[in-house]
Motif scaffolding. Structure first.
Motif, PDB file in Angstrom:
ATOM      1  N   ARG A   1       1.243   4.195  -3.070  1.00 29.85           N
ATOM      2  CA  ARG A   1       1.119   5.633  -2.835  1.00 29.85           C
ATOM      3  C   ARG A   1       2.444   6.356  -3.114  1.00 29.85           C
ATOM      4  O   ARG A   1       2.563   7.551  -2.869  1.00 29.85           O
ATOM      5  CB  ARG A   1       0.695   5.900  -1.383  1.00 29.85           C
ATOM      6  N   ARG A   2       3.421   5.605  -3.607  1.00 32.20           N
ATOM      7  CA  ARG A   2       4.765   6.115  -3.872  1.00 32.20           C
ATOM      8  C   ARG A   2       5.452   6.627  -2.603  1.00 32.20           C
ATOM      9  O   ARG A   2       6.289   7.526  -2.658  1.00 32.20           O
ATOM     10  CB  ARG A   2       4.753   7.205  -4.949  1.00 32.20           C
ATOM     11  N   GLU A   3       5.126   6.042  -1.490  1.00 33.67           N
ATOM     12  CA  GLU A   3       5.798   6.363  -0.241  1.00 33.67           C
ATOM     13  C   GLU A   3       6.987   5.426  -0.071  1.00 33.67           C
ATOM     14  O   GLU A   3       6.873   4.224  -0.291  1.00 33.67           O
ATOM     15  CB  GLU A   3       4.845   6.211   0.947  1.00 33.67           C
TER      16      GLU A   3
ATOM     17  N   GLN B   1       0.821  -1.204   0.000  1.00 35.07           N
ATOM     18  CA  GLN B   1       0.000   0.000   0.000  1.00 35.07           C
ATOM     19  C   GLN B   1       0.860   1.261   0.000  1.00 35.07           C
ATOM     20  O   GLN B   1       0.551   2.241  -0.687  1.00 35.07           O
ATOM     21  CB  GLN B   1      -0.940  -0.022   1.206  1.00 35.07           C
ATOM     22  N   LYS B   2       1.951   1.257   0.762  1.00 39.22           N
ATOM     23  CA  LYS B   2       2.856   2.405   0.754  1.00 39.22           C
ATOM     24  C   LYS B   2       3.459   2.614  -0.625  1.00 39.22           C
ATOM     25  O   LYS B   2       3.530   3.746  -1.128  1.00 39.22           O
ATOM     26  CB  LYS B   2       3.976   2.208   1.782  1.00 39.22           C
TER      27      LYS B   2
END
Length: 352
Positions: A13-15, A9-10
């Motif tokens: 989100r490009r985290e 998921q990160k």
């Protein structure tokens, strides 16, 4: 929730993942391996769907290198059994490039051994690059010529080169252990010079050099600072006649974990499965396609890869499609594309 869903998921989100999160993947058990691959696949699927980009390597100049990189069969003092020769002729280069392109490659990588090109070397390549681009519109040309001097990146871009490859290979802390004739900062400077000149930066790593998990993470974080468009992940081929001969530290599962962390750090960049995939991933190559979105087709600099037909069949059987400028047209009698730049020279890995 699967073990690595939050990491996926990160990445979606490009985290950026933390060091602790990446180390958790690298130290995970085999029981968790499919969860890690599934997390990476969610990211790969979002940005690249089921496409696989094919790259084809042309070894313009083999051996005779003054650098002492311990992993390389072309290094200074190497006794590896490889072919050595100076520059291929323009016709040989174009013929080799066309073989790869006809087989489905959408990028041709022109590689030459040595510390870096002279201005004369750049000049000799300029008309050849122009002819490849004219004959194969839409095909990308990537150059990999070593450390660049001032103005050379601009000349390569003006000649039609799209990308420049120069790998960081390992962490800054460990770099002096694998090479003494140039430093980690020299490599960083070359990647930055290529980027400043408008070339697409291509830079990755080599696993299996004796690095720790922290070294892998450090190398990926250093690469992240360079913001490469493509990240090749190589696995050491321990050539006889080099200082790392007989070093077989990698397992297929370890290779997959390294690919997974590369994908999590570079969610929307081209992550390329490169040298050594056949001998280290072995039967898990197909699973690796669920993480990476790019591979080399056929052979490497001084070692043989799978036959081209086997690569295309592997992609098809795994439910992926080739991304490129046309349909692959590799006939049976060209299943192994060869020019005089192919060599050999490593023992078979132990059954461990």
């Amino acid at each position: 929730m699967a073990k690595f869903d939050l990491l996926a998921q990160k990445a979606l989100r490009r985290e950026q993942p933390t060091r602790t999160e990446l180390l958790e993947v690298l130290t995970s058990t085999d029981d968790d391996l499919l969860d890690a691959v599934a997390a990476a696949f969610r990211v790969r699927l979002r940005y690249f769907e089921r496409r696989v980009k094919l790259n084809y390597l042309v070894n313009l100049k083999s051996g005779l290198c003054p650098e002492d990189c311990t992993y390389c069969s072309q290094r200074l003092g190497s006794s590896a059994d490889i072919l050595t020769y100076t520059w291929l002729s323009p016709e040989e280069t174009r013929t080799a490039a066309s073989c790869g392109i006809d087989a489905g490659a959408s990028r041709v990588c022109l590689v030459a051994s040595g510390r870096g090109p002279t201005d004369r070397d750049v000049g000799r390549l300029e008309p050849t690059i122009a002819e490849i681009k004219a004959e194969h519109p839409g095909v990308e040309v990537c150059a990999c010529l070593g450390l660049l001097s001032e103005g050379q990146a601009d000349r390569l871009r003006e000649a039609g080169v799209d990308a420049y490859n120069h790998n960081l290979n390992t962490s800054a802390e460990r770099y002096s252990d694998i090479c003494t004739t140039h430093g980690f900062s020299d490599r960083v400077d070359t990647v930055r010079s290529a980027t400043t000149a408008g070339l697409s930066p291509c830079s990755g790593l080599i696993a299996g050099l004796g690095e720790t998990d922290d070294d892998i993470v450090d190398a990926l974080f250093a690469l992240r600072e360079l913001d490469p468009d493509s990240v090749p992940v190589n696995f050491l081929i321990p050539f006889d006649g080099t200082p790392l001969a007989g070093r077989w530290d990698l397992t297929p599962q370890r290779c997959l974990r390294i690919l997974v962390v590369a994908r999590l750090v570079f969610p929307d960049a081209e992550v390329r499965l490169a040298g050594g995939r056949e001998i280290h991933l072995r039967g898990l190559q197909t699973l690796a396609l669920h993480v990476v979105n790019s591979i080399f087709l056929g052979d490497y600099l001084t070692s043989e890869g799978q036959p081209g037909q086997a690569d295309l069949a592997m992609i098809r059987d795994a439910g992926f499609t080739v991304e490129g400028v046309g349909e692959p047209t590799l006939p049976d009698d060209r299943a192994r594309v060869r020019t005089r730049h192919r060599g050999a020279g490593t023992t078979v890995p132990p059954n461990t």
